[in-house]
Design an enzyme around this catalytic site. Structure first.
Site, PDB file in Angstrom:
ATOM      1  N   ALA A  73      -1.682  -9.143  11.211  1.00 34.90           N
ATOM      2  CA  ALA A  73      -2.836  -8.381  10.714  1.00 34.90           C
ATOM      3  C   ALA A  73      -2.436  -6.911  10.782  1.00 34.90           C
ATOM      4  O   ALA A  73      -2.782  -6.201  11.697  1.00 34.90           O
ATOM      5  CB  ALA A  73      -4.064  -8.657  11.580  1.00 34.90           C
ATOM      6  N   GLY A  75      -3.007  -4.386   8.668  1.00 38.75           N
ATOM      7  CA  GLY A  75      -3.815  -3.315   8.081  1.00 38.75           C
ATOM      8  C   GLY A  75      -3.067  -2.717   6.896  1.00 38.75           C
ATOM      9  O   GLY A  75      -2.164  -3.340   6.341  1.00 38.75           O
ATOM     10  N   CYS A 132      -8.349  -7.283  -3.628  1.00 38.86           N
ATOM     11  CA  CYS A 132      -8.975  -6.034  -4.083  1.00 38.86           C
ATOM     12  C   CYS A 132     -10.454  -6.291  -4.367  1.00 38.86           C
ATOM     13  O   CYS A 132     -10.779  -7.353  -4.900  1.00 38.86           O
ATOM     14  CB  CYS A 132      -8.341  -5.553  -5.385  1.00 38.86           C
ATOM     15  SG  CYS A 132      -6.763  -4.748  -5.179  1.00 38.86           S
ATOM     16  N   LYS A 167      -0.746 -11.352  -7.894  1.00 36.18           N
ATOM     17  CA  LYS A 167      -0.430 -12.099  -6.659  1.00 36.18           C
ATOM     18  C   LYS A 167      -1.705 -12.717  -6.109  1.00 36.18           C
ATOM     19  O   LYS A 167      -2.723 -12.027  -5.922  1.00 36.18           O
ATOM     20  CB  LYS A 167       0.196 -11.180  -5.621  1.00 36.18           C
ATOM     21  CG  LYS A 167       0.342 -11.853  -4.254  1.00 36.18           C
ATOM     22  CD  LYS A 167       1.680 -11.674  -3.628  1.00 36.18           C
ATOM     23  CE  LYS A 167       1.786 -12.487  -2.343  1.00 36.18           C
ATOM     24  NZ  LYS A 167       3.123 -12.670  -1.877  1.00 36.18           N
ATOM     25  N   ASN A 194      -0.511 -16.557  -1.125  1.00 40.32           N
ATOM     26  CA  ASN A 194      -0.446 -15.345  -0.313  1.00 40.32           C
ATOM     27  C   ASN A 194      -0.359 -15.724   1.165  1.00 40.32           C
ATOM     28  O   ASN A 194       0.690 -15.625   1.783  1.00 40.32           O
ATOM     29  CB  ASN A 194      -1.681 -14.478  -0.612  1.00 40.32           C
ATOM     30  CG  ASN A 194      -1.584 -13.100  -0.032  1.00 40.32           C
ATOM     31  OD1 ASN A 194      -1.180 -12.933   1.097  1.00 40.32           O
ATOM     32  ND2 ASN A 194      -1.959 -12.087  -0.809  1.00 40.32           N
ATOM     33  N   GLY A 247       6.330 -20.074   3.234  1.00 42.24           N
ATOM     34  CA  GLY A 247       7.073 -20.902   4.168  1.00 42.24           C
ATOM     35  C   GLY A 247       8.493 -21.232   3.782  1.00 42.24           C
ATOM     36  O   GLY A 247       9.067 -22.191   4.292  1.00 42.24           O
ATOM     37  N   GLY A 268       8.946 -14.148   2.674  1.00 38.80           N
ATOM     38  CA  GLY A 268       8.198 -13.240   3.557  1.00 38.80           C
ATOM     39  C   GLY A 268       8.555 -13.432   5.010  1.00 38.80           C
ATOM     40  O   GLY A 268       9.391 -12.734   5.577  1.00 38.80           O
TER      41      GLY A 268
END
Lengths: 312, 249
Positions: A73, A75, A132, A167, A194, A247, A268
């Site tokens: 998390a 931010g 968004c 995305k 995501n 993953g 990621g």
């Protein structure tokens, strides 16, 4: 044998030297990794999501390990698009395509950033992060088809012909709905996954381990079966190229995603296992393609079949 | 600063010993030829296919010849490492607190803080004006130094001559005790204090932002993994960042 991947979208041909690109989220501006890995070998690079102002990373614990992955998390964890272009982009090597993932608080802000990205020569593609409006507490634009069309339309109008990618937001959503609305809006590519929402509790202190609100996004190997099924759904629902994410930890995972229909893949969480992960992944992918007698990833895309009892 | 590199290497030895908190710690040596590091720097270390493949930051305790040594606490996911295990390592990372010629330093730590401060104890040698242990435990064996004094609260130590007169005070304590120290000591002593900032380091290269703290004169903050982990006390706004400072290396 070639790892190059090519697609046709929005009336143009789009190629990558290979299907591997970073996912926005854990790689900063990518340049932080340049001393430990050869970034020129990647198909594309995507820095962490950029906004129109410098972010301020969360002041809470931003990361904790979880079973088969981690929860994060962060931010607003990057500098502004303008500062990225001025300070960080010149440090990136030539070679891999540069995609910028944009988050915005308003549609006007998104269009303004897209215009800046469009006129920046080094930037090849614009990725709209569908989380968004970001950080305002308002309902997500994607949940309203008119707003989603206006969001994408506003970017397409100023994109200068550069491919525009959407995305997926975090959590669950209807893939068929997303495909209908985004394709009507003229999107060029879609990233199918995501993150899932996740949280973890320290039972000794009785506190949530991560996130200002007690949770964050769950990433890592544990989500791969779900993320792969979402990619499969997306590859079926969309007629444009779909980029897989979620993953991916090995060359075998990359082949799985391509077989399920992915044009390319975003990496990621695995980049946090080791900073040269993607470079090693490409070495493994080449070996695996040879082993499996795969001459071209384009040839095997979407060719996975359902095994029938008779055929086993 | 030493340029970080990444290597696939292996654990050479893993020796259990009784740690400063009375639990069984492990001294683990990892093959790496001629590692150059500064006291206070750390490596990111990940097991390969041993069930602990998320990297963990570990303070470099010593590097000699073909290996370097780290100490692994039983709460660390890498505690199960054994001789022969394959590991991925990148480093050295972070910056150490340098000592100018003739400077003196006092060290204030608790039992678990021995892990990050031990290399400083070894490197500073005669320049140490005192080693102070807060809370229980037996740190002298791990630190290989005599404990000057034990205290329950670091604020009790602020008037000691060896602390007051030290050019630098290095501190490895839970965040609550660091804050108490900052509140208790005069500004000039706070300005000479460096605290081990136990942020959650995940990538070790300043990319992921897991360890970013928002303090400082930049609105975006800075990465503890690159600028720390031992930082000037005055550089950290604990009121803003203390919620993220809960993990010990």
């Amino acid at each position: 044998m070639s790892m190059q991947v090519t697609c046709h979208t929005g009336g143009r041909t789009f190629s990558l030297a290979n299907p591997v690109m970073s996912a926005p989220g854990g790689v900063g501006n990518v340049v932080e990794f340049r001393h430990l890995t050869d970034l020129t070998k990647l198909g594309a690079v995507i820095p962490n999501s950029l906004m129109n102002q410098d972010g301020a990373p969360s002041a809470a614990t931003k990361f904790c390990c979880a079973d088969a992955g981690f929860i994060s998390a962060y931010g607003a964890n990057n500098i502004s698009l303008q500062n990225f272009i001025d300070e960080q982009m010149p440090l990136l090597p030539d070679g891999p395509k540069l995609i910028v993932d944009l988050k915005a608080r308003t549609m006007a802000e998104m269009a303004e950033m897209a215009a800046l990205a469009a006129k920046t020569k080094r930037i090849d593609c614009i990725e709209i992060n569908l989380i968004c409006p970001y950080g305002t507490g308002e309902p997500a634009y994607y949940s309203d088809p008119d707003k989603l069309k206006r969001l994408v339309g506003g970017v397409k109008d100023v994109s200068g012909g550069k491919p525009v990618i959407a995305k997926a937001p975090g959590g669950d959503f209807s893939m068929r709905y997303m495909a209908e609305v985004l394709q009507e809006s003229g999107i060029d590519m879609f990233v199918s996954f995501n993150c899932l929402n996740g949280c973890s509790i320290d039972i000794r202190t009785r506190t949530y381990r991560c996130g200002a609100g007690g949770g964050g996004g769950f990433f890592g190997a544990g989500i791969k079966p779900y993320a792969l099924s979402r990619l499969r759904e997306a590859a079926s629902a969309f007629s444009i190229p779909v980029i897989g994410a979620g993953g991916i930890n090995s060359a075998e995972d990359v082949i799985e995603y391509i077989l399920a229909g992915a044009f390319a893949v975003q990496i990621g969480s695995a980049n946090l296992k080791r900073p040269d992960f993607m470079e090693k992944l490409l070495v493994d992918l080449e070996k695996l393609m040879n082993e499996l007698d795969i001459h071209s990833l384009d040839e095997i895309r979407g060719t996975a079949k359902v095994a029938h009892v008779d055929a086993r | 600063m030493n340029q970080a590199t990444i290597k696939d290497t292996m654990v050479r030895t893993a020796e259990p010993f009784i740690g400063a908190d009375g639990r069984i710690w492990k001294r683990v040596s990892v093959q790496w030829e001629n590692l150059c590091y500064a006291p206070g720097q750390y490596v990111m270390l990940a097991g390969v296919k041993c069930g602990a493949d998320w990297p963990t930051p570990l303070t470099i305790q010593r590097a000699t010849g073909d290996r370097f040594t780290v100490i692994i606490h039983p709460d660390c996911p890498l505690y199960g490492l054994k001789a022969g295990d394959a590991v991925a390592v990148w480093g050295p990372n972070g910056t150490g607190v340098a000592m100018a010629s003739g400077e003196t330093a006092a060290i204030i730590t608790d039992a678990r803080g021995c892990l990050p401060v031990r290399p400083y104890v070894e490197a500073f040698g005669d320049h140490l004006s005192g080693v102070y242990l807060v809370g229980g435990g037996d740190a002298s064996t791990v630190l290989r130094a005599d404990i000057t004094e034990k205290a329950d609260d670091p604020a009790e130590l602020k008037d000691r001559a060896a602390v007051l007169n030290a050019d630098k005070v290095l501190m490895a304590l839970p965040v609550g005790l660091i804050v108490k120290w900052k509140q208790a000591v005069p500004d000039d002593l706070a300005a000479r204090t460096y605290a081990f900032i136990a942020a959650k380091i995940a990538c070790g290269v300043g990319g992921c932002k897991s360890c970013f703290i928002t303090s400082g004169d930049r609105s975006f903050g800075f990465p503890v993994c690159c600028k720390g982990p031992m930082l000037p006390l005055t550089a950290v706004d604990f009121a803003r960042d203390q919620d993220s400072l809960i993990h010990y290396i």
